[in-house]
Design an enzyme around this catalytic site. Structure first.
Site, short mmCIF file in Angstrom:
data_model
loop_
_atom_site.label_atom_id
_atom_site.label_comp_id
_atom_site.label_asym_id
_atom_site.label_seq_id
_atom_site.Cartn_x
_atom_site.Cartn_y
_atom_site.Cartn_z
N GLU A 212 10.99 -84.95 9.59
CA GLU A 212 9.68 -85.01 10.24
C GLU A 212 9.45 -86.23 11.12
OE1 GLU A 212 7.24 -82.68 10.04
OE2 GLU A 212 8.56 -81.39 8.86
N SER A 488 -15.57 -60.01 -45.83
CA SER A 488 -15.03 -60.64 -47.04
C SER A 488 -14.57 -62.08 -46.85
CB SER A 488 -13.88 -59.80 -47.60
OG SER A 488 -14.34 -58.55 -48.04
#
Length: 790
Positions: A212, A488
């Site tokens: 770049e 339960s």
């Protein structure tokens, strides 16, 4: 004659005068021409000078303004940083009950690479008794630690020794770095993991500059040579194929400017780049660029910076990526959407190989290294995600950050949050739900939902949380917000209430199992029945608990008293406002969320010591300062002896009762559990306890319709699948003081009668030592025992 003389005399002067004036007029005209021509050029010069001054003034003013903008941004907090969230830290110590397989699973989950000989951080090797690894460097909540080269030694009992291979000395403990879970509360849609310049691999930086901006360390922010080179290349191609912007210009554009393509923006971009280059060092600019560069999109959030991109695409820290993987990320800078590795792998591979070629041309790579790197596949993740999603857990975490950390928690400041989540437990719980729920839907019908809450048995730290059958879906969190009848699951609290009074109740106490009818205040009649519609006459207390019999439980609850049962539930962690004191509460007409049930069972599983559930461990700021830390603490709220006996009854539930489905595989683990089913099988529950965790599982429908699943046939199966992947630890509870083993005789009607030499053995709370004293008093002499064998 005289007149004739006068006439010319008068005329002559006129002519003379006219002749004299004529040149004067011509002289005046040339002056005017000279005057009119010189002021024009002068005025142009003056105008040009004035315009130059104006332009210069504008540039100076603009420069001062832009310089102020740059300084304000760079000298302050450059980015709005999201809060980074980590799992719990696994701390290993000699003598710990942890298997080699568990540690290996943890390393695999953290993306450690298994190799023959570890050479760098993030690698490990293992044999049947040892694990050698190089632990990654990490900044823990106590501070940063460098990488550690260690050897872990195991035997059948767990971890035996930790050896530091660098100095060949034993270590007292070793922290394994936590898993990166995700991020919270960014001020915008940008996400990044901020890294310092020295944390980026130099080979990646070299690749970036070669691709770049080759002259990055030579130019002053703008490179005329690069612009000229780009113009030539573009002219030859007949289109724009190369840009002339430097990395500094790209950074200036990304940080300060919009995406409009105008000459004025380009001028401002160049001006900002010059200011940046003048004000700050090349490495400072490069650090900002490496953390700012846009590298794709995931889930509506922009991925910025190479640090986060490494996690998104490869699931590893950037320091551990191969050269070819780093080259791929560098190649994506040109166009993250065009070079999306999930959508266009071939295109991305070509771009990656181009970057590798440039690296070879710049002598960053040798030809051999280039060939090796270019021959590799992309090796990206299946999906580009920032991290594995745990939406239910994150909801709980956000609430705790607000409530517990308070003002210490600031959004956008780059804080690091350490949680209590166990990545192995979370992963296996998700897999269990995703695998088992579709199978159960074949019986229950479509639309079956699920929730799980898994907590540390002793500390109450939340290890996993699932809010629905779609485990990664960020929607309604049933683990916290869905309150359903617990059926339960209420029963252990009833039995614990009874066992708190050992002079009245024990595991051998006989309970009636006969038809009963209870009249309500409005003339209604309630007739509880057992699930199998059978009555057994009389049964021992432990038998009623292990088989989850309804009628004996109701009888026991009425003997103990509803207020006493309510008091026990509140002590265990249930909100009193959730309890309606009516007889049906004895069979679980109480509506609770899985989270609330987990608190209740954590207290039971921890010997009666309640530890408040929490998902938040610590909050650390960007400078390493500890802002908040939670220290696990518990307090005894119910008698240890009564709780121990209750858990014993729950162990019988697994060994011979409603949860015996688990016993064939896990009898060695001495698990405790409790099944639960609400009316018409609308809710299926299971509470499981092993030596490590308490796990609450719920199944049901959002429309509350029956689903033909009980606790045993529904939620228990999800938990069983979880245990198949997350092997349990043995549940060993030390015997409390005053608890001893008693003998009983089994009567013909299946009830038990005390008998010191009876064959049926049960633990009892011998509070005053009466049983032991009585048996010692009636104990035959030793010689009689030898002769008669009793």
């Amino acid at each position: 004659m005289a007149e004739k003389k006068k006439t010319p005399t008068k005329a002559a002067p006129k002519k003379t005068t006219a002749k004299k004036k004529a040149p004067a007029k011509r002289k005046t005209s040339s002056k005017k021409k000279a005057q009119s021509s010189r002021p024009f050029w002068k005025s142009m010069m003056i105008l040009g000078f004035k315009l130059s001054l104006v332009v210069l003034a504008i540039l100076v003013i603009a420069g001062i303004y832009l310089d102020t903008v740059v300084k304000k941004r760079f000298d302050g907090q450059l980015f709005s940083l999201p809060t980074v969230v980590y799992s719990r830290v696994l701390t290993l110590s000699p003598g710990q009950n942890i298997s080699l397989k568990t540690v290996q699973n943890e390393l695999d989950l953290l993306k450690y690479q298994k190799v023959r000989q570890p050479q760098r951080p993030g690698e490990y090797s293992s044999s049947s008794t040892k694990i050698e690894l190089i632990r990654r460097p990490f900044e823990f909540q106590q501070g940063p630690e460098p990488d550690r080269h260690v050897m872990l030694y195991f035997n059948s009992e767990g971890l035996q020794k930790i050896e530091n291979r660098s100095v060949m000395k034993q270590m007292g403990f070793l922290q394994i770095e936590p898993q990166f879970l995700g991020m919270l509360d960014a001020d915008d849609d940008q996400q990044r993991l901020f890294l310092r310049r020295e944390q980026f691999p130099e080979v990646m930086v070299d690749a970036l500059l070669a691709t770049e901006d080759r002259d990055f360390y030579q130019h002053d922010g703008v490179s005329p040579l690069a612009i000229a080179r780009a113009m030539v290349v573009n002219a030859k191609a007949g289109r724009t194929v190369q840009g002339g912007s430097t990395l500094t210009q790209q950074l200036a554009k990304n940080l300060f400017l919009s995406r409009e393509r105008t000459l004025w923006r380009k001028v401002r971009e160049a001006y900002l780049a010059l200011i940046l280059d003048y004000r700050y060092s090349k490495d400072r600019i490069l650090e900002a660029y490496l953390n700012e560069v846009y590298l794709g999109q995931t889930g509506g959030e922009a991925i910025h910076g190479f640090g986060l991109a490494a996690q998104v695409y490869f699931g590893r820290p950037i320091e551990e990526l191969r050269i070819d993987q780093l080259a791929m990320l560098v190649g994506m800078v040109k166009g993250p959407s065009y070079y999306n590795p999930m959508r266009f792998p071939e295109r991305v591979k070509e771009r990656r190989d181009l970057v590798l070629r440039l690296m070879m041309q710049e002598e960053i790579l040798s030809p051999h290294q280039y060939e090796m790197a270019a021959s590799r596949p992309l090796d990206v993740k299946k999906r580009a995600t920032i991290a594995t999603r745990q939406p239910a857990y994150f909801q709980q975490l956000k609430w705790e950050l607000k409530e517990k950390a308070g003002k210490a928690y600031q959004k956008g400041e780059g804080l690091r949050v350490f949680t209590t989540l166990d990545p192995l437990s979370q992963q296996k719980a998700e897999q269990a739900v995703e695998r088992t729920v579709p199978q159960l839907e074949k019986r229950a019908g479509k639309g079956l939902e699920a929730a799980m809450v898994i907590v540390d048995r002793q500390s109450g730290e939340i290890r996993a949380m699932i809010g629905g059958s779609r485990t990664g879906f960020d929607g309604f969190n049933r683990a916290i917000n869905a309150k359903r009848p617990i059926g339960s699951l209420v029963k252990p609290a009833i039995y614990l209430s009874a066992l708190e009074t050992p002079d009245k109740f024990s595991l051998a106490t006989t309970l009636d199992d006969k038809p009963i009818a209870l009249k309500g205040s409005k003339g209604t009649t309630w007739t509880p029945r057992n699930f199998d519609r059978k009555f057994r006459g009389e049964v021992p207390l432990y038998y009623a608990l292990s088989r989850s019999l309804n009628v004996p439980t109701v009888n026991l609850g009425l003997m103990v008293g509803l207020s006493k049962v309510t008091d026990t539930l509140v002590k265990l962690g249930v909100d009193a406002n959730e309890i309606n004191q009516v007889p049906s509460m004895l069979l679980g007409s109480i509506n609770l969320s899985p989270y609330q049930v987990a608190q209740m069972y954590q207290t039971i599983g921890n010997g009666g010591r309640k530890a408040a559930l929490t998902a938040l461990k610590a909050v650390v700021d960007n400078d390493g300062n500890l802002l908040y830390e939670n220290f696990p603490k518990s307090a005894a709220v119910v008698p240890e002896q009564a709780t121990w006996l209750t858990v014993y009854g729950m162990k019988r539930t697994v060994s011979e009762g409603t949860a015996r489905f688990l016993n064939s595989k896990y009898s060695w683990a001495a698990l405790a559990g409790k099944t639960g089913t609400s009316n018409d099988s609308r809710d299926s529950w299971y509470a499981g306890i092993d030596g490590r965790e308490v796990a609450i599982t719920w199944l049901g429908r959002d429309d509350n319709k029956p689903m033909k699943l009980t606790g045993s046939s529904g939620a228990l199966r999800v938990y069983a699948d979880y245990l198949s992947m997350r092997s349990p630890e043995v549940l060993q509870l030390p015997w409390p003081n005053e608890v001893t083993t008693a003998g009983f005789d089994l009567q013909s009607n299946k009830t038990l009668e005390p008998d010191c030499s009876g064959r049926v053995k049960l633990p009892i709370w011998d509070q005053k030592g009466q049983y032991k004293a009585e048996c010692e008093k009636n104990k035959p002499a030793a010689w009689l025992t030898d002769i008669f064998g009793f």
